[in-house]
Design a protein around this motif. Structure first.
Motif, mmCIF file in Angstrom:
data_model
loop_
_atom_site.group_PDB
_atom_site.id
_atom_site.type_symbol
_atom_site.label_atom_id
_atom_site.label_comp_id
_atom_site.label_asym_id
_atom_site.label_seq_id
_atom_site.Cartn_x
_atom_site.Cartn_y
_atom_site.Cartn_z
ATOM 1 N N GLY A 175 -15.448 4.901 6.102
ATOM 2 C CA GLY A 175 -15.202 4.910 4.663
ATOM 3 C C GLY A 175 -13.928 4.170 4.310
ATOM 4 N N ARG A 176 -13.897 3.626 3.097
ATOM 5 C CA ARG A 176 -12.704 2.980 2.563
ATOM 6 C C ARG A 176 -12.464 3.462 1.142
ATOM 7 N NH1 ARG A 176 -10.886 -2.001 5.180
ATOM 8 N NH2 ARG A 176 -12.097 -2.293 7.071
ATOM 9 N N VAL A 177 -11.202 3.709 0.823
ATOM 10 C CA VAL A 177 -10.817 4.055 -0.542
ATOM 11 C C VAL A 177 -9.655 3.139 -0.912
ATOM 12 C CG1 VAL A 177 -10.135 5.868 -2.144
ATOM 13 C CG2 VAL A 177 -11.418 6.454 -0.094
ATOM 14 N N TYR A 178 -9.904 2.190 -1.805
ATOM 15 C CA TYR A 178 -8.869 1.239 -2.215
ATOM 16 C C TYR A 178 -8.634 1.365 -3.711
ATOM 17 C CZ TYR A 178 -8.142 -1.241 2.154
ATOM 18 O OH TYR A 178 -7.773 -1.560 3.439
ATOM 19 N N THR A 179 -7.371 1.426 -4.096
ATOM 20 C CA THR A 179 -7.027 1.590 -5.498
ATOM 21 C C THR A 179 -6.517 0.276 -6.083
ATOM 22 O OG1 THR A 179 -5.776 2.956 -7.067
ATOM 23 C CG2 THR A 179 -4.635 2.292 -5.060
ATOM 24 N N SER A 180 -6.745 0.076 -7.376
ATOM 25 C CA SER A 180 -6.268 -1.125 -8.060
ATOM 26 C C SER A 180 -4.752 -1.047 -8.233
ATOM 27 C CB SER A 180 -6.946 -1.259 -9.422
ATOM 28 O OG SER A 180 -6.616 -0.162 -10.248
#
Length: 297
Positions: free
Chosen positions: A113-118
């Protein structure tokens, strides 16, 4: 004070202590499905105890929270139920993983999984990568955008995100990487860039105007690239350096890759390409490209 009642009182106190201990143990077991087993990129939550969390690796560009782990778990369960064509909220993550491992169609569920924020913290992009196997195995990706207000946009076309850049006009450049095995005889890696913006609940894709290499029946057809992203693939046996880099100061996107036509078109040759885009007036303008012929040994 009569000593005769002290012994029963001691037993009562001990019983209460063990009862509280059992209750705490039960609570830990109850929470185990919501704990996360992560790599160094993720925040360790609840004393590093992540025994039953279903995702093996998590990558992020920020320090993830317990809520992020719950978002990923919800995302994973939704994907698993879709694969299994069933919805049963009573199934534990371990039960679902067992069902996926026995699944006959070769889809074993999300493992990374990946969680990337702006950069402006307006939204997060949640990515799940799994593997599906038939004659040979290939990765697949699913993704969604989660806004700060909780709104979710599903069914997107993102792969392994490496970075998110905020452009001067409010658009976002998403830099990605992926890999696959398009034919039994070879595999390839792909570097990609996607330019997006939002209108309320709608995501807009802004097309890169790039003339992909083509030969005979190979054409740059938007049917196969509906998001308009820039996708540059290179076969695994080509030693030419492959890259896609964005300079946030100059707003220039540089690339290098090579492609081979011998498998499809009976041409014993490879062409290497290097070039550059620059962000002007809300779009990436293709400035230059150099093409170099490489003979296959």
């Amino acid at each position: 004070m009569n000593k005769n009642w002290k012994i029963p009182l001691a037993f009562i106190i001990l019983a209460l202590c063990f009862s509280c201990k059992d209750e705490n143990k039960s609570r830990i077991e109850e929470l185990s499905d919501f704990e996360i087993h992560s790599n160094e990129d993720s925040l360790n939550i609840r004393n590093n105890e992540f025994a039953n969390y279903p995702i093996d690796e998590i990558h992020s560009n920020f320090k993830t929270t317990y809520k992020d782990s719950l978002d990923l778990l919800r995302f994973w369960r939704k994907s698993a139920f879709s694969t299994l064509d069933t919805i049963n909220a009573d199934f534990s993550s371990l039960k679902i993983k067992k069902l996926l491992s026995d699944y006959s169609d070769g889809d074993k569920g999300i493992t990374l999984g990946r969680v990337y924020t702006s950069p402006d913290n307006l939204f997060k992009i949640v990515i799940g990568r799994g593997e599906s196997c038939g004659a040979y195995c290939n990765p697949y990706w699913i993704s969604e955008i989660v806004f700060a207000n909780g709104q979710i946009i599903n069914d997107l076309n993102f792969k392994d995100i490496e970075n998110i850049y905020l452009m001067p006009d409010g658009k976002y450049l998403i830099k990605e990487k992926s890999f696959g095995r398009p034919a039994a005889v070879y595999s390839e890696t792909t570097t990609s860039a996607t330019l997006i913006s939002f209108e309320g609940n709608t995501i807009n894709y802004h097309r890169f105007n790039y003339n992909y290499p083509k030969y005979n029946e190979i054409q740059n057809d938007s049917i196969y690239n509906p998001s308009g992203k820039l996708s540059l693939s290179q076969e695994h046996f080509i030693e030419t350096t492959q890259y896609l880099t964005f300079n946030n100061s100059s707003k220039k996107l540089s690339y290098g890759y090579a492609t081979d036509f011998s498998y499809c078109c009976q041409i014993d040759s490879i062409y290497a390409y290097t070039g550059e885009f620059e962000y002007k007036n809300g779009e990436f303008v293709h400035l230059t490209e150099q093409k170099k012929y490489i003979k296959v040994d």
